[in-house]
Scaffold this motif. Sequence first.
Motif, mmCIF file in Angstrom:
data_model
loop_
_atom_site.group_PDB
_atom_site.id
_atom_site.type_symbol
_atom_site.label_atom_id
_atom_site.label_comp_id
_atom_site.label_asym_id
_atom_site.label_seq_id
_atom_site.Cartn_x
_atom_site.Cartn_y
_atom_site.Cartn_z
ATOM 1 N N ARG A 273 3.118 5.532 -6.048
ATOM 2 C CA ARG A 273 2.839 5.411 -7.483
ATOM 3 C C ARG A 273 1.697 6.340 -7.898
ATOM 4 N NH1 ARG A 273 2.515 0.431 -7.357
ATOM 5 N NH2 ARG A 273 4.681 0.031 -7.819
ATOM 6 N N LYS A 274 0.666 6.452 -7.053
ATOM 7 C CA LYS A 274 -0.446 7.349 -7.373
ATOM 8 C C LYS A 274 0.034 8.805 -7.421
ATOM 9 C CE LYS A 274 -5.086 8.807 -6.015
ATOM 10 N NZ LYS A 274 -4.892 10.045 -6.702
ATOM 11 N N LYS A 275 0.888 9.179 -6.490
ATOM 12 C CA LYS A 275 1.415 10.549 -6.481
ATOM 13 C C LYS A 275 2.249 10.809 -7.730
ATOM 14 C CE LYS A 275 1.084 10.840 -1.526
ATOM 15 N NZ LYS A 275 -0.187 11.515 -1.642
ATOM 16 N N TRP A 276 3.050 9.822 -8.127
ATOM 17 C CA TRP A 276 3.863 9.937 -9.352
ATOM 18 C C TRP A 276 2.947 10.098 -10.563
ATOM 19 C CZ3 TRP A 276 8.582 10.524 -11.437
ATOM 20 C CH2 TRP A 276 8.769 10.148 -12.758
ATOM 21 N N ASN A 277 1.935 9.261 -10.672
ATOM 22 C CA ASN A 277 1.016 9.324 -11.807
ATOM 23 C C ASN A 277 0.282 10.663 -11.853
ATOM 24 O OD1 ASN A 277 1.700 6.779 -12.726
ATOM 25 N ND2 ASN A 277 0.057 5.764 -11.606
ATOM 26 N N LEU B 299 13.925 16.833 -5.361
ATOM 27 C CA LEU B 299 14.012 16.095 -4.098
ATOM 28 C C LEU B 299 12.977 16.542 -3.058
ATOM 29 C CD1 LEU B 299 15.446 13.877 -2.542
ATOM 30 C CD2 LEU B 299 17.147 15.561 -1.831
ATOM 31 N N PRO B 300 12.746 17.843 -2.864
ATOM 32 C CA PRO B 300 11.711 18.225 -1.885
ATOM 33 C C PRO B 300 10.331 17.657 -2.221
ATOM 34 C CG PRO B 300 13.088 20.106 -2.387
ATOM 35 C CD PRO B 300 13.472 19.025 -3.353
ATOM 36 N N LEU B 301 9.994 17.604 -3.514
ATOM 37 C CA LEU B 301 8.700 17.047 -3.903
ATOM 38 C C LEU B 301 8.662 15.541 -3.617
ATOM 39 C CD1 LEU B 301 5.921 17.390 -5.122
ATOM 40 C CD2 LEU B 301 6.956 17.073 -7.396
ATOM 41 N N LEU B 302 9.736 14.837 -3.923
ATOM 42 C CA LEU B 302 9.800 13.403 -3.638
ATOM 43 C C LEU B 302 9.673 13.133 -2.137
ATOM 44 C CD1 LEU B 302 12.662 12.315 -6.053
ATOM 45 C CD2 LEU B 302 10.211 11.875 -6.311
ATOM 46 N N CYS B 303 10.338 13.947 -1.340
ATOM 47 C CA CYS B 303 10.245 13.795 0.122
ATOM 48 C C CYS B 303 8.818 14.040 0.605
ATOM 49 C CB CYS B 303 11.218 14.736 0.825
ATOM 50 S SG CYS B 303 12.946 14.292 0.583
ATOM 51 N N LEU B 304 8.150 15.013 0.015
ATOM 52 C CA LEU B 304 6.755 15.288 0.358
ATOM 53 C C LEU B 304 5.879 14.083 0.020
ATOM 54 C CD1 LEU B 304 4.532 17.249 1.324
ATOM 55 C CD2 LEU B 304 4.381 18.052 -1.053
ATOM 56 N N TRP B 305 6.118 13.459 -1.146
ATOM 57 C CA TRP B 305 5.349 12.275 -1.527
ATOM 58 C C TRP B 305 5.530 11.158 -0.510
ATOM 59 C CZ3 TRP B 305 6.904 11.764 -7.396
ATOM 60 C CH2 TRP B 305 6.284 12.785 -8.119
ATOM 61 N N VAL B 306 6.770 10.939 -0.079
ATOM 62 C CA VAL B 306 7.045 9.881 0.903
ATOM 63 C C VAL B 306 6.325 10.181 2.212
ATOM 64 C CG1 VAL B 306 8.845 8.810 2.315
ATOM 65 C CG2 VAL B 306 9.218 9.156 -0.137
ATOM 66 N N LYS B 307 6.419 11.428 2.655
ATOM 67 C CA LYS B 307 5.752 11.824 3.900
ATOM 68 C C LYS B 307 4.244 11.609 3.803
ATOM 69 C CE LYS B 307 4.844 15.847 6.767
ATOM 70 N NZ LYS B 307 4.817 17.290 6.806
ATOM 71 N N GLU B 308 3.639 12.061 2.715
ATOM 72 C CA GLU B 308 2.195 11.924 2.543
ATOM 73 C C GLU B 308 1.783 10.463 2.370
ATOM 74 O OE1 GLU B 308 1.371 14.444 -0.797
ATOM 75 O OE2 GLU B 308 1.314 16.265 0.425
ATOM 76 N N ALA B 309 2.575 9.694 1.620
ATOM 77 C CA ALA B 309 2.246 8.276 1.392
ATOM 78 C C ALA B 309 2.286 7.505 2.707
ATOM 79 C CB ALA B 309 3.212 7.662 0.388
ATOM 80 N N PRO C 108 0.817 -1.225 0.000
ATOM 81 C CA PRO C 108 0.000 0.000 0.000
ATOM 82 C C PRO C 108 0.851 1.275 0.000
ATOM 83 C CG PRO C 108 -0.277 -1.208 2.069
ATOM 84 C CD PRO C 108 0.515 -2.080 1.152
ATOM 85 N N PHE C 109 2.015 1.237 0.648
ATOM 86 C CA PHE C 109 2.886 2.406 0.639
ATOM 87 C C PHE C 109 3.360 2.703 -0.789
ATOM 88 C CE2 PHE C 109 7.195 4.214 0.839
ATOM 89 C CZ PHE C 109 6.912 5.398 1.486
ATOM 90 N N LYS C 110 3.825 1.664 -1.481
ATOM 91 C CA LYS C 110 4.284 1.855 -2.865
ATOM 92 C C LYS C 110 3.140 2.259 -3.779
ATOM 93 C CE LYS C 110 8.280 -1.179 -2.599
ATOM 94 N NZ LYS C 110 8.911 -2.418 -3.100
#
Length: 152
Positions: free
Chosen positions: A41-45, A66-76, A35-37
């Motif tokens: 993946r939904k954020k990437w799409n 990188l800041p956007l990727l970190c935000l995705w990880v935090k939100e996911a 579910p984390f991945k």
Amino acid sequence: DSVVKAVHESNTDIAIVPAGLTSVVQPLDVSINKPFKDNIRKKWNDWMMEGEKSFTKGGNMKAPDLPLLCLWVKEAWAEIDADLIVKAFKKCGIANALDGSEDDAIFEDAGEEDENIEDLEDDQYDDCLDEEEFQALFDDDTDSNESEFDGY
């Protein structure tokens, strides 16, 4: 030797996970990674469809910063239900009640009540062990003395 000594001094036990059993005894592999991945993946799409992008001089799209990727990880991670994490640890037999009242949890699908999780029959992380196979792997009825792990 120094690592084993440091571990013992910190009052920690070492556990060896036999090859091929991480999908059975590690909570992240059992119920949380998928579910984390999926959330990432939904954020990437979504970003690919609607996000602001930049391009190289050659016209190739740049990766998200990188800041956007970190935000995705935090939100996911924040989207992972805390109950799913508890169930994952119980399914692995790590956080079950010591009185044996929750021993059946290891045979339940950790995400069965979570509507965001697909049926585990299609899940590559499904352990596929029935109770008899589990007992054969992990129960030791012999009267052996526990010995400390000496390392490899």
